[in-house]
Design a protein around this motif. Structure first.
Motif, PDB file in Angstrom:
ATOM      1  N   SER A   3      18.846 -32.739 -70.799  1.00 42.33           N
ATOM      2  CA  SER A   3      19.937 -32.332 -71.677  1.00 42.33           C
ATOM      3  C   SER A   3      20.847 -31.367 -70.950  1.00 42.33           C
ATOM      4  CB  SER A   3      19.381 -31.659 -72.937  1.00 42.33           C
ATOM      5  OG  SER A   3      20.420 -31.132 -73.732  1.00 42.33           O
ATOM      6  N   ILE A   4      22.163 -31.614 -71.017  1.00 40.95           N
ATOM      7  CA  ILE A   4      23.146 -30.723 -70.424  1.00 40.95           C
ATOM      8  C   ILE A   4      24.009 -30.181 -71.545  1.00 40.95           C
ATOM      9  CG2 ILE A   4      25.134 -30.569 -68.867  1.00 40.95           C
ATOM     10  CD1 ILE A   4      23.912 -32.768 -67.226  1.00 40.95           C
ATOM     11  N   ARG A   5      24.152 -28.844 -71.627  1.00 38.99           N
ATOM     12  CA  ARG A   5      24.906 -28.254 -72.711  1.00 38.99           C
ATOM     13  C   ARG A   5      26.237 -27.739 -72.208  1.00 38.99           C
ATOM     14  NH1 ARG A   5      22.121 -28.234 -77.182  1.00 38.99           N
ATOM     15  NH2 ARG A   5      19.876 -28.398 -77.093  1.00 38.99           N
ATOM     16  N   ASN A   6      27.274 -27.936 -73.033  1.00 40.02           N
ATOM     17  CA  ASN A   6      28.623 -27.496 -72.700  1.00 40.02           C
ATOM     18  C   ASN A   6      29.355 -27.247 -74.000  1.00 40.02           C
ATOM     19  OD1 ASN A   6      31.664 -28.444 -72.289  1.00 40.02           O
ATOM     20  ND2 ASN A   6      30.921 -27.692 -70.332  1.00 40.02           N
ATOM     21  N   LEU A  64      33.147 -40.184 -65.582  1.00 36.90           N
ATOM     22  CA  LEU A  64      33.468 -39.114 -64.638  1.00 36.90           C
ATOM     23  C   LEU A  64      33.220 -37.753 -65.271  1.00 36.90           C
ATOM     24  CD1 LEU A  64      34.631 -38.078 -61.960  1.00 36.90           C
ATOM     25  CD2 LEU A  64      36.916 -38.285 -62.971  1.00 36.90           C
ATOM     26  N   GLU A  65      33.577 -37.608 -66.536  1.00 38.65           N
ATOM     27  CA  GLU A  65      33.372 -36.339 -67.219  1.00 38.65           C
ATOM     28  C   GLU A  65      31.880 -35.996 -67.294  1.00 38.65           C
ATOM     29  OE1 GLU A  65      35.733 -34.204 -70.692  1.00 38.65           O
ATOM     30  OE2 GLU A  65      34.740 -36.019 -71.386  1.00 38.65           O
ATOM     31  N   SER A  66      31.058 -36.982 -67.613  1.00 31.18           N
ATOM     32  CA  SER A  66      29.608 -36.762 -67.640  1.00 31.18           C
ATOM     33  C   SER A  66      29.083 -36.396 -66.257  1.00 31.18           C
ATOM     34  CB  SER A  66      28.892 -38.018 -68.144  1.00 31.18           C
ATOM     35  OG  SER A  66      29.271 -38.322 -69.471  1.00 31.18           O
ATOM     36  N   LEU A  67      29.633 -37.052 -65.228  1.00 34.14           N
ATOM     37  CA  LEU A  67      29.227 -36.767 -63.854  1.00 34.14           C
ATOM     38  C   LEU A  67      29.585 -35.331 -63.468  1.00 34.14           C
ATOM     39  CD1 LEU A  67      28.160 -37.654 -61.077  1.00 34.14           C
ATOM     40  CD2 LEU A  67      30.443 -38.593 -60.597  1.00 34.14           C
ATOM     41  N   ILE A  68      30.769 -34.895 -63.881  1.00 37.47           N
ATOM     42  CA  ILE A  68      31.203 -33.525 -63.578  1.00 37.47           C
ATOM     43  C   ILE A  68      30.230 -32.517 -64.170  1.00 37.47           C
ATOM     44  CG2 ILE A  68      32.982 -31.795 -64.078  1.00 37.47           C
ATOM     45  CD1 ILE A  68      34.999 -34.179 -64.041  1.00 37.47           C
ATOM     46  N   ILE A  69      29.902 -32.699 -65.443  1.00 38.52           N
ATOM     47  CA  ILE A  69      28.988 -31.766 -66.112  1.00 38.52           C
ATOM     48  C   ILE A  69      27.607 -31.811 -65.461  1.00 38.52           C
ATOM     49  CG2 ILE A  69      27.871 -31.197 -68.303  1.00 38.52           C
ATOM     50  CD1 ILE A  69      30.333 -32.405 -69.691  1.00 38.52           C
ATOM     51  N   TYR A  70      27.154 -33.022 -65.154  1.00 36.28           N
ATOM     52  CA  TYR A  70      25.836 -33.209 -64.525  1.00 36.28           C
ATOM     53  C   TYR A  70      25.744 -32.477 -63.186  1.00 36.28           C
ATOM     54  CZ  TYR A  70      22.033 -35.843 -62.218  1.00 36.28           C
ATOM     55  OH  TYR A  70      20.898 -36.205 -61.535  1.00 36.28           O
ATOM     56  N   LYS A  71      26.839 -32.509 -62.415  1.00 36.71           N
ATOM     57  CA  LYS A  71      26.809 -31.958 -61.062  1.00 36.71           C
ATOM     58  C   LYS A  71      27.249 -30.499 -60.968  1.00 36.71           C
ATOM     59  CE  LYS A  71      25.336 -35.342 -58.472  1.00 36.71           C
ATOM     60  NZ  LYS A  71      24.165 -35.195 -57.567  1.00 36.71           N
ATOM     61  N   THR A  72      27.990 -30.000 -61.938  1.00 35.48           N
ATOM     62  CA  THR A  72      28.562 -28.661 -61.774  1.00 35.48           C
ATOM     63  C   THR A  72      28.128 -27.645 -62.833  1.00 35.48           C
ATOM     64  OG1 THR A  72      30.573 -29.186 -63.046  1.00 35.48           O
ATOM     65  CG2 THR A  72      30.614 -29.642 -60.677  1.00 35.48           C
ATOM     66  N   SER A  73      27.334 -28.068 -63.808  1.00 37.16           N
ATOM     67  CA  SER A  73      26.919 -27.122 -64.850  1.00 37.16           C
ATOM     68  C   SER A  73      26.105 -25.967 -64.269  1.00 37.16           C
ATOM     69  CB  SER A  73      26.117 -27.842 -65.939  1.00 37.16           C
ATOM     70  OG  SER A  73      24.970 -28.473 -65.391  1.00 37.16           O
ATOM     71  N   ASP A  74      25.368 -26.225 -63.180  1.00 43.85           N
ATOM     72  CA  ASP A  74      24.575 -25.148 -62.571  1.00 43.85           C
ATOM     73  C   ASP A  74      25.467 -24.097 -61.919  1.00 43.85           C
ATOM     74  OD1 ASP A  74      25.338 -26.979 -60.594  1.00 43.85           O
ATOM     75  OD2 ASP A  74      23.664 -26.452 -59.305  1.00 43.85           O
ATOM     76  N   LEU A  75      26.675 -24.491 -61.452  1.00 46.52           N
ATOM     77  CA  LEU A  75      27.620 -23.524 -60.896  1.00 46.52           C
ATOM     78  C   LEU A  75      28.024 -22.528 -61.968  1.00 46.52           C
ATOM     79  CD1 LEU A  75      29.618 -22.432 -58.772  1.00 46.52           C
ATOM     80  CD2 LEU A  75      31.227 -24.218 -59.482  1.00 46.52           C
TER      81      LEU A  75
END
Length: 217
Positions: A3-6, A64-75
């Motif tokens: 799960s990725i939260r935003n 692409l939006e899902s990919l962005i969150i998946y890859k950059t949420s840790d930043l």
């Protein structure tokens, strides 16, 4: 199930199939560009039915939006944690730069697409979560800079929104001229090249940002 939260896309559930699609999409976007990659290309390389890809993500922009969150949420999380560290303002900025360089190095493909290909206002407006993520990360940078300003360490006339582009732009100029710099700096192996980024290039960027922030003697 991951799960990725935003704030904008509050709960994206990622199963193994979705992650497989995202990983393939990142590879193709980085190789062929966003515009040069189709949903059909992604489904073919992921070996997943095109209808299933569309069912999971709807459109290429949503993927692409899902990919962005998946890859950059840790930043985003790393920047938020940095805000609360009890260290001097300049040390905090130096650590901020290290975090950015590390994350970009680990995700070169998606960062290149984000910062050099998405120049269309139509695409930008469709990526609501990406815009929100950029705003939140900028708030973290602003807070760090303002902490230094409040202590009288940093200049008051700093253009804070240009700090991140200075970091990212310097990194990508170096990376996109990789072969030139490898020859120029005698970086004969991939290990030497990557180590140079972690040490000399990072230090150069830190010195550049310090020159922008700190009062002249």
């Amino acid at each position: 199930m991951h799960s990725i939260r935003n704030n904008t896309m509050s709960n994206i559930e990622l199963n193994d199939k979705k992650i497989q699609i995202l990983e393939v999409a990142e590879k193709l976007f980085s190789e062929k560009g966003f515009e040069g990659t189709s949903i059909r290309d992604i489904s073919k390389h992921a070996k997943i039915n095109i209808a299933m890809v569309s069912y999971y993500f709807g459109s290429k922009e949503r993927l692409l939006e899902s990919l962005i969150i998946y890859k950059t949420s840790d930043l985003k999380l790393q920047l938020e944690n940095l805000l609360h560290e009890n260290i001097e303002p300049l040390d905090k900025v130096n650590k901020l730069i290290e975090i950015y360089i590390n994350r970009i190095s680990c995700n070169k493909g998606i960062f290149r697409v984000l910062h050099f290909e998405l120049t269309s206002k139509k695409i930008e407006k469709s990526l609501i979560a990406f815009s929100e993520l950029k705003r939140e990360n900028l708030k973290s940078v602003e807070t760090i800079i303002k902490q230094g300003q409040d202590k009288g360490v940093f200049r008051k006339d700093v253009i804070i929104p240009l700090i991140t582009p200075t970091i990212i732009g310097t990194y990508f100029h170096f990376h996109m001229n990789k072969f030139f710099f490898e020859e120029l700096l005698n970086l004969n192996t991939e290990e030497m090249y990557n180590n140079y980024i972690k040490t000399s290039l990072t230090r150069h960027i830190q010195q550049t940002i310090k020159a922008l922030l700190v009062y002249e003697n």
